[in-house]
Design a protein around this motif. Structure first.
Motif, mmCIF file in Angstrom:
data_model
loop_
_atom_site.group_PDB
_atom_site.id
_atom_site.type_symbol
_atom_site.label_atom_id
_atom_site.label_comp_id
_atom_site.label_asym_id
_atom_site.label_seq_id
_atom_site.Cartn_x
_atom_site.Cartn_y
_atom_site.Cartn_z
ATOM 1 N N LEU A 198 -9.323 -13.939 18.247
ATOM 2 C CA LEU A 198 -9.863 -13.111 17.162
ATOM 3 C C LEU A 198 -9.457 -11.655 17.349
ATOM 4 O O LEU A 198 -9.039 -10.982 16.397
ATOM 5 C CB LEU A 198 -11.388 -13.235 17.128
ATOM 6 C CG LEU A 198 -12.111 -12.385 16.078
ATOM 7 C CD1 LEU A 198 -11.717 -12.830 14.671
ATOM 8 C CD2 LEU A 198 -13.621 -12.484 16.259
ATOM 9 N N ILE A 199 -9.551 -11.165 18.561
ATOM 10 C CA ILE A 199 -9.139 -9.788 18.854
ATOM 11 C C ILE A 199 -7.666 -9.600 18.505
ATOM 12 O O ILE A 199 -7.274 -8.590 17.902
ATOM 13 C CB ILE A 199 -9.394 -9.459 20.337
ATOM 14 C CG1 ILE A 199 -10.902 -9.396 20.614
ATOM 15 C CG2 ILE A 199 -8.728 -8.143 20.725
ATOM 16 C CD1 ILE A 199 -11.252 -9.293 22.091
ATOM 17 N N ALA A 200 -6.845 -10.588 18.848
ATOM 18 C CA ALA A 200 -5.406 -10.478 18.606
ATOM 19 C C ALA A 200 -5.080 -10.380 17.119
ATOM 20 O O ALA A 200 -4.305 -9.513 16.692
ATOM 21 C CB ALA A 200 -4.686 -11.680 19.220
ATOM 22 N N VAL A 201 -5.657 -11.253 16.309
ATOM 23 C CA VAL A 201 -5.322 -11.254 14.882
ATOM 24 C C VAL A 201 -5.887 -10.029 14.178
ATOM 25 O O VAL A 201 -5.271 -9.480 13.252
ATOM 26 C CB VAL A 201 -5.792 -12.568 14.209
ATOM 27 C CG1 VAL A 201 -7.304 -12.620 14.085
ATOM 28 C CG2 VAL A 201 -5.120 -12.744 12.855
ATOM 29 N N VAL A 202 -7.049 -9.560 14.614
ATOM 30 C CA VAL A 202 -7.622 -8.339 14.027
ATOM 31 C C VAL A 202 -6.723 -7.144 14.324
ATOM 32 O O VAL A 202 -6.459 -6.308 13.445
ATOM 33 C CB VAL A 202 -9.052 -8.095 14.555
ATOM 34 C CG1 VAL A 202 -9.520 -6.685 14.213
ATOM 35 C CG2 VAL A 202 -10.014 -9.121 13.955
ATOM 36 N N LEU A 203 -6.239 -7.044 15.548
ATOM 37 C CA LEU A 203 -5.365 -5.927 15.909
ATOM 38 C C LEU A 203 -4.041 -6.000 15.152
ATOM 39 O O LEU A 203 -3.542 -4.970 14.668
ATOM 40 C CB LEU A 203 -5.106 -5.940 17.419
ATOM 41 C CG LEU A 203 -6.284 -5.545 18.315
ATOM 42 C CD1 LEU A 203 -5.900 -5.676 19.785
ATOM 43 C CD2 LEU A 203 -6.747 -4.121 18.018
ATOM 44 N N TYR A 204 -3.474 -7.182 15.033
ATOM 45 C CA TYR A 204 -2.176 -7.315 14.383
ATOM 46 C C TYR A 204 -2.261 -6.986 12.891
ATOM 47 O O TYR A 204 -1.361 -6.340 12.332
ATOM 48 C CB TYR A 204 -1.618 -8.725 14.574
ATOM 49 C CG TYR A 204 -0.181 -8.842 14.132
ATOM 50 C CD1 TYR A 204 0.851 -8.546 15.023
ATOM 51 C CD2 TYR A 204 0.154 -9.213 12.833
ATOM 52 C CE1 TYR A 204 2.182 -8.626 14.624
ATOM 53 C CE2 TYR A 204 1.476 -9.289 12.421
ATOM 54 C CZ TYR A 204 2.476 -8.995 13.318
ATOM 55 O OH TYR A 204 3.792 -9.058 12.910
ATOM 56 N N PHE A 205 -3.319 -7.440 12.244
ATOM 57 C CA PHE A 205 -3.481 -7.209 10.806
ATOM 58 C C PHE A 205 -4.567 -6.161 10.536
ATOM 59 O O PHE A 205 -5.344 -6.298 9.595
ATOM 60 C CB PHE A 205 -3.826 -8.525 10.090
ATOM 61 C CG PHE A 205 -2.690 -9.496 10.044
ATOM 62 C CD1 PHE A 205 -1.667 -9.351 9.119
ATOM 63 C CD2 PHE A 205 -2.642 -10.557 10.928
ATOM 64 C CE1 PHE A 205 -0.614 -10.257 9.076
ATOM 65 C CE2 PHE A 205 -1.594 -11.472 10.895
ATOM 66 C CZ PHE A 205 -0.570 -11.322 9.966
ATOM 67 N N TRP A 206 -4.604 -5.133 11.373
ATOM 68 C CA TRP A 206 -5.697 -4.160 11.299
ATOM 69 C C TRP A 206 -5.818 -3.527 9.916
ATOM 70 O O TRP A 206 -6.927 -3.327 9.416
ATOM 71 C CB TRP A 206 -5.511 -3.069 12.352
ATOM 72 C CG TRP A 206 -6.545 -1.981 12.247
ATOM 73 C CD1 TRP A 206 -6.346 -0.676 11.940
ATOM 74 C CD2 TRP A 206 -7.960 -2.135 12.432
ATOM 75 N NE1 TRP A 206 -7.541 0.009 11.928
ATOM 76 C CE2 TRP A 206 -8.550 -0.870 12.224
ATOM 77 C CE3 TRP A 206 -8.777 -3.227 12.749
ATOM 78 C CZ2 TRP A 206 -9.915 -0.654 12.319
ATOM 79 C CZ3 TRP A 206 -10.147 -3.021 12.839
ATOM 80 C CH2 TRP A 206 -10.708 -1.752 12.638
ATOM 81 N N GLY A 207 -4.704 -3.228 9.278
ATOM 82 C CA GLY A 207 -4.767 -2.615 7.953
ATOM 83 C C GLY A 207 -5.474 -3.504 6.949
ATOM 84 O O GLY A 207 -6.372 -3.055 6.217
ATOM 85 N N ASP A 208 -5.103 -4.791 6.903
ATOM 86 C CA ASP A 208 -5.750 -5.737 5.987
ATOM 87 C C ASP A 208 -7.209 -5.968 6.360
ATOM 88 O O ASP A 208 -8.076 -6.083 5.482
ATOM 89 C CB ASP A 208 -5.010 -7.073 6.000
ATOM 90 C CG ASP A 208 -3.638 -6.982 5.344
ATOM 91 O OD1 ASP A 208 -3.523 -6.307 4.314
ATOM 92 O OD2 ASP A 208 -2.692 -7.581 5.876
ATOM 93 N N VAL A 209 -7.480 -6.046 7.661
ATOM 94 C CA VAL A 209 -8.856 -6.270 8.120
ATOM 95 C C VAL A 209 -9.749 -5.093 7.721
ATOM 96 O O VAL A 209 -10.874 -5.286 7.239
ATOM 97 C CB VAL A 209 -8.892 -6.473 9.647
ATOM 98 C CG1 VAL A 209 -10.326 -6.507 10.157
ATOM 99 C CG2 VAL A 209 -8.158 -7.755 10.025
#
Length: 268
Positions: free
Chosen positions: A52-63
């Motif tokens: 979860l941390i990984a995908v949030v960081l990668y797509f931080w703009g969309d998140v």
């Protein structure tokens, strides 16, 4: 569980979570293949937190946009682009929650988890479906054109990922390609859909482990989070770059080979 086993399990979870090859299948099969003890629910929660941390960081703009859109809903801001994204993600998550509750209450989820035949068939058939959708469907739509109707359709595809071996990312990417989304946009929508889904699954697992005694130390749990997060971020980064140039065929080939191997093991 030894430190080596813990690290291997965390890395495999991280690598396979966002690739269309089924993380659940690999985590189910790994202990049986090499004799590792089952990692248990506490480590399951830890590695899901890492991914979860990984995908949030990668797509931080969309998140960030979805988060502010969600907050805006309470202020009556219903027609902004951010609010649209937030509502679409909510819609896409509902089918998996409903289907997951049905499987859990009926005991079907535990029964399917122990079936190598089911994992083999889902690996093979949904892998071939991914190949067909990716090679035959047009690539016309972008993620920004995501509609509520398409969110519901992809949510229903995502619910199928509760069957071991299906792959959450694989089946949602398949669904998005069937709707005509470009490869990179199909993967982007799939990854964004994973965030509320992982939160929901992690929440249910956390409720299950509250009060349980565990031999795992806080250090072991932290290592599981870190290794799964790093592995997931690297795998996600490589896949998103890969998709700018090539198709999903290499993942399909892997799924077919593994699926056939598992079916051979199950039946012969």
């Amino acid at each position: 569980m030894t430190l080596f086993n813990l690290i291997i399990i965390s890395i495999i979870q991280g690598i396979t979570e966002f690739l269309p090859i089924s993380s659940s299948a690999h985590l189910i099969l790994l202990p049986q293949a090499v004799g590792f003890e089952d990692q248990g629910q506490i480590i399951d929660v830890a590695v899901h937190l890492g991914t979860l941390i990984a995908v949030v960081l990668y797509f931080w703009g969309d998140v960030k946009n979805a988060f502010f859109g969600f907050l805006g809903l309470f202020k009556g801001q219903l027609h902004t682009r951010n609010a649209h994204l937030a509502v679409a993600l909510i819609i896409a998550t509902i089918p998996a929650i409903i289907f997951g509750a049905i499987l859990k209450l009926s005991g079907a989820s535990d029964a399917m988890r122990d079936s190598i035949a089911i994992i083999g068939w889902t690996m093979l058939l949904f892998g071939l479906l991914l190949w067909w959708a990716d090679s035959k469907m047009p690539m016309a739509r972008q993620a920004e054109t995501w509609t509520f109707k398409h969110a519901l359709v992809l949510g229903m595809w995502q619910a199928l990922a509760l069957i071991p071996g299906t792959s959450r990312s694989g089946i949602t990417i398949t669904g998005a390609r069937l709707l005509g989304y470009k490869r990179i946009d199909a993967a982007r929508l799939s990854m964004l859909m994973s965030i509320p889904t992982i939160l929901a699954a992690g929440g249910m697992e956390t409720l299950d482990v509250i009060g349980q005694k565990s031999s795992m130390s806080s250090g072991d749990i932290l290592l599981a989070v870190i290794f799964s997060a790093v592995a997931a971020f690297l795998a996600l980064s490589l896949m998103m770059r890969w998709l700018k140039r090539v198709s999903f065929t290499p993942y399909v080939i892997y799924r077919v080979i593994l699926g056939l191997g598992l079916l051979g093991l199950a039946y012969f």
